[in-house]
Design an enzyme around this catalytic site. Structure first.
Site, PDB file in Angstrom:
ATOM      1  N   GLU A 155       1.231   3.491  -2.620  1.00  0.00           N
ATOM      2  CA  GLU A 155       0.490   5.241  -2.806  1.00  0.00           C
ATOM      3  C   GLU A 155       1.962   6.211  -3.266  1.00  0.00           C
ATOM      4  O   GLU A 155       2.061   7.368  -3.086  1.00  0.00           O
ATOM      5  CB  GLU A 155      -0.070   5.445  -1.580  1.00  0.00           C
ATOM      6  CG  GLU A 155      -1.618   4.283  -1.619  1.00  0.00           C
ATOM      7  CD  GLU A 155      -2.656   4.421  -0.469  1.00  0.00           C
ATOM      8  OE1 GLU A 155      -3.760   4.329  -0.557  1.00  0.00           O
ATOM      9  OE2 GLU A 155      -1.915   5.113   0.703  1.00  0.00           O
ATOM     10  N   GLU A 173     -22.186   3.074 -11.502  1.00  0.00           N
ATOM     11  CA  GLU A 173     -23.175   2.940 -12.541  1.00  0.00           C
ATOM     12  C   GLU A 173     -22.401   1.219 -13.174  1.00  0.00           C
ATOM     13  O   GLU A 173     -23.491   0.255 -12.828  1.00  0.00           O
ATOM     14  CB  GLU A 173     -23.558   3.664 -13.405  1.00  0.00           C
ATOM     15  CG  GLU A 173     -24.904   3.274 -14.755  1.00  0.00           C
ATOM     16  CD  GLU A 173     -24.594   4.572 -15.615  1.00  0.00           C
ATOM     17  OE1 GLU A 173     -25.123   3.986 -16.382  1.00  0.00           O
ATOM     18  OE2 GLU A 173     -23.234   5.269 -15.837  1.00  0.00           O
ATOM     19  N   HIS A 193     -26.530   7.199 -14.013  1.00  0.00           N
ATOM     20  CA  HIS A 193     -26.228   7.955 -15.163  1.00  0.00           C
ATOM     21  C   HIS A 193     -25.509   9.619 -15.927  1.00  0.00           C
ATOM     22  O   HIS A 193     -26.175  10.396 -15.003  1.00  0.00           O
ATOM     23  CB  HIS A 193     -26.454   7.141 -16.677  1.00  0.00           C
ATOM     24  CG  HIS A 193     -26.220   7.935 -17.693  1.00  0.00           C
ATOM     25  ND1 HIS A 193     -24.887   7.215 -18.005  1.00  0.00           N
ATOM     26  CD2 HIS A 193     -26.449   7.914 -18.610  1.00  0.00           C
ATOM     27  CE1 HIS A 193     -24.283   7.125 -19.414  1.00  0.00           C
ATOM     28  NE2 HIS A 193     -25.006   8.125 -19.897  1.00  0.00           N
ATOM     29  N   TYR A 198       0.427  -0.844  -0.047  1.00  0.00           N
ATOM     30  CA  TYR A 198      -0.047   0.290  -0.136  1.00  0.00           C
ATOM     31  C   TYR A 198       1.006   0.981  -0.080  1.00  0.00           C
ATOM     32  O   TYR A 198       0.932   1.978  -1.027  1.00  0.00           O
ATOM     33  CB  TYR A 198      -0.533  -0.165   1.042  1.00  0.00           C
ATOM     34  CG  TYR A 198      -2.103  -0.657   1.764  1.00  0.00           C
ATOM     35  CD1 TYR A 198      -3.245   0.479   1.151  1.00  0.00           C
ATOM     36  CD2 TYR A 198      -2.318  -1.693   2.254  1.00  0.00           C
ATOM     37  CE1 TYR A 198      -4.948  -0.300   1.788  1.00  0.00           C
ATOM     38  CE2 TYR A 198      -3.489  -2.193   2.031  1.00  0.00           C
ATOM     39  CZ  TYR A 198      -4.092  -1.387   2.008  1.00  0.00           C
ATOM     40  OH  TYR A 198      -5.493  -2.001   2.413  1.00  0.00           O
TER      41      TYR A 198
END
Ligand code: FAD
Ligand code: NDP
Length: 528
Positions: A238, A506, A501, A234
């Site tokens: 990062e 979505e 949308h 991680y």
């Protein structure tokens, strides 16, 4: 007999039979050792003494005080080998999540500035847009200082006694607090160990002398320049990601694989996305030494898996090679608290150690996710059980997480590898899709790595076991789906959810291609 005593006095309701016997085993060692028995003070000064004022410790302390307990919290930061130190609040606020997210955001803003030209903003040519590390550093440090101040006020208002002291156990019912002014003893009914961890350095020449870690990067007083990040977990990904985004040459040295423990298909896509942005990767390499050249540059020597030697000069070498729990310094033997089989972390059952009135939460726990919300949630639930009559236990299952790489990776639940291991390849269905974030189209940003995957059981309603997303704002998207998984989300329910949308989230409601089908997962158009 010993375990019967512990069950009568300390076992918390809602605990399973397996957990009961695990705890009995843990605690029998404590009771077998007679010298720990019979020392309990009838006049404990506190109800709860917390050692460690970070995410877990502070959350527990404040909640316990709100429930009427008399609470003290000890916090002390030992300076890093480079001399970096900080205030109350622990890793997350000072040298973790918060400064990291701010620097990640700074890097994303840089990218957005480039996009802005395509959206009609009249800005200088990209090569003429300059970033100032010192200004960013100052802004981030100012934010942290204000958070430290707010924390102290909050503790005072909530009637938690904050002691800026290093805590060690003197016996099972007494903690010694070493302050600048001297040592004082605190007796308490319960103790909570929440000391977290600190970065590890590899044992190679020059690592501690010339290298830095995440403890130092966010307050570095000069720009980091060309940086080698050692470690591909991680922290490594990062840090390398935001440094590249801020305009610094950044290279990651990978010992074995990227993001061990994560879905490896996703991990490799994250890596490819970073490579596309210019982060370099040295695969299957380990560092051998760091030395300072007369010109001030750091010469790093390393070898690859065939033993070939390499070297290069860097301005900064950042070790992101994992973290070490701060248990050794606590004199746990004096309290009778046993360490887990790794000799470093603490094994608990429902946060209770083998010593019934001593508990632990956060990064110090053996084989539990090292994440801020995990420490906070476990700490709060624990003190509600201790002081509020609650029966609710912490669940460490289905915890969502996000890696804030330039293209974020958010996930919850099982990886493809773990799902196959647990259920067998024939019993799981994997839906997957590449997708096009609408906002990427005008600046013609690469969509090659925008990908998602839903792992589900193959039978009946197809219960969802894991969800993975690489793309913009993946952290924001995955949080809501984590709640849905807690409510036993199924593929049917997902497909019956009307999407928003045009949004990235979505895409999860439109999944229809399984890996098994062999059909192409590439999108035809934005609205298909
Ligand atoms: P800590 O927050 O580490 O607090 C422990 C405190 O105890 C420290 O202040 C320490 O100095 C003090 N202490 C230690 N020993 C003693 C002693 N004997 N006496 C008194 N005080 C003592 N998690 C996320 O969820 N999201 C992220 O985006 C994220 N980003 C991260 C980025 C980085 C670079 C790092 C390093 C970590 C990140 N984490 C993130 C992990 C997160 O910071 C930790 O999981 C979390 O801080 C653990 O909380 P804790 O209470 O266990 O310990
Ligand atoms: P990790 O354990 O995730 O990664 C350590 C990395 O260093 C691995 O790639 C490991 O390689 C490598 N490594 C270890 N020792 C050496 C060595 N001697 N030489 C070369 N490479 C080495 O630790 P991190 O410090 O990245 O993160 C610690 C924890 O902090 C995470 O588990 C996470 O829970 C938390 N965190 C959470 C974040 C978030 O929520 N966004 C962000 C940052 C941290 P190998 O795989 O071969 O062992």
């Amino acid at each position: 007999m010993a375990s019967i005593v512990c069950f009568r006095n300390f076992i918390l309701p809602g605990i399973s039979k397996i957990e009961c016997s695990k705890l009995a085993l843990l605690q029998s060692v404590y009771y077998r050792n007679a010298r720990y028995c019979g020392k309990k003070s009838k006049h404990s000064k506190y109800d709860l003494v917390v050692i460690g004022g970070g995410s877990g410790g502070l959350a527990a302390a404040k909640e316990a005080a709100a429930l009427g307990a008399k609470v003290a919290v000890l916090d002390f930061v030992t300076p890093s080998p480079r001399g970096t130190k900080w205030g109350i609040g622990g890793t997350c606020v000072n040298v973790g999540c918060i400064p990291k997210k701010l620097m990640h955001h700074a890097a994303l803003l840089g990218e957005a500035l480039h996009d802005a030209r395509s959206y009609g903003f009249r800005l200088p040519q990209p090569e003429n847009i300059k970033h100032n590390w010192l200004l960013l550093r100052q802004a981030v440090q100012n934010h942290i200082k204000s958070a430290n101040w707010v924390t102290r006020i909050d503790l005072r208002d909530k009637k938690v006694e904050y002691i800026n002291a290093f805590g060690t156990f003197k016996d099972p019912y007494t903690v010694q607090a070493t302050t600048k002014k001297g040592v004082k003893s605190l007796t308490s009914k319960y103790f909570l160990i929440a000391v977290g961890g600190r970065p590890r350095y590899p044992s190679i020449p020059g690592a501690r002398e010339f290298g830095i870690t995440s403890d130092d990067i966010f307050s570095l007083e000069h720009d980091p320049g060309k940086t080698l990040v050692v470690g591909a977990g991680y922290v490594g990904l990062e840090c390398a990601g935001f440094l590249k985004g801020l305009g610094f040459d950044s290279t990651i040295m990978v010992r074995s694989i990227v993001l061990r423990g994560f879905d490896q298909q996703m991990a490799n896509i994250v890596m490819e996305a970073m490579m596309e942005k210019g982060v370099q990767f040295l695969h299957k390499c380990i560092p051998k030494s760091v030395a300072k050249n007369p010109n001030g540059k750091l010469q790093v020597k390393w070898t690859n898996s065939t033993g070939q030697e390499f070297n290069d000069d860097f301005d900064t070498v950042l070790f992101a090679t994992g973290r070490k729990a701060l248990t050794r310094e606590l004199c746990l033997d004096k309290a009778g608290v046993m360490l887990a089989r790794d000799g470093e972390k603490i094994e608990t059952v429902n946060e209770q150690t083998n010593v019934p009135h001593i508990y632990a939460v956060g990064d110090v726990l053996f084989k539990k996710p090292e994440l801020t919300p995990v420490a906070i949630h476990a700490g709060r639930l624990l003190v509600r059980r201790l002081f509020g009559g609650s029966k609710i236990q912490m669940s460490y299952e289905n915890i969502a997480t996000t890696i804030f790489t330039p293209l974020e990776y958010g996930c919850v639940g099982l990886s493809e590898e773990t799902a196959i291991e647990r259920f067998g390849a024939d019993n799981i269905e994997i839906y997957h899709s590449y997708y096009k974030p609408t906002e990427f189209s005008i600046p013609q940003r690469s969509i090659a790595h925008c990908y998602l995957k839903v792992i589900a059981k193959r039978d009946g309603q197809q219960q969802v076991l894991g969800m993975h997303l690489i793309g913009p704002q993946a952290g924001e998207v995955i949080q809501g789906f984590a709640a849905a998984i807690k409510c036993n989300l199924t593929v049917n329910a997902l497909l019956n959810t009307v999407g928003i949308h045009p949004a990235v989230a979505e895409e999860f409601t439109r999944i229809n291609i399984t890996k098994r089908s062999g059909k192409t997962p590439f999108p035809a158009s934005c609205c298909s």
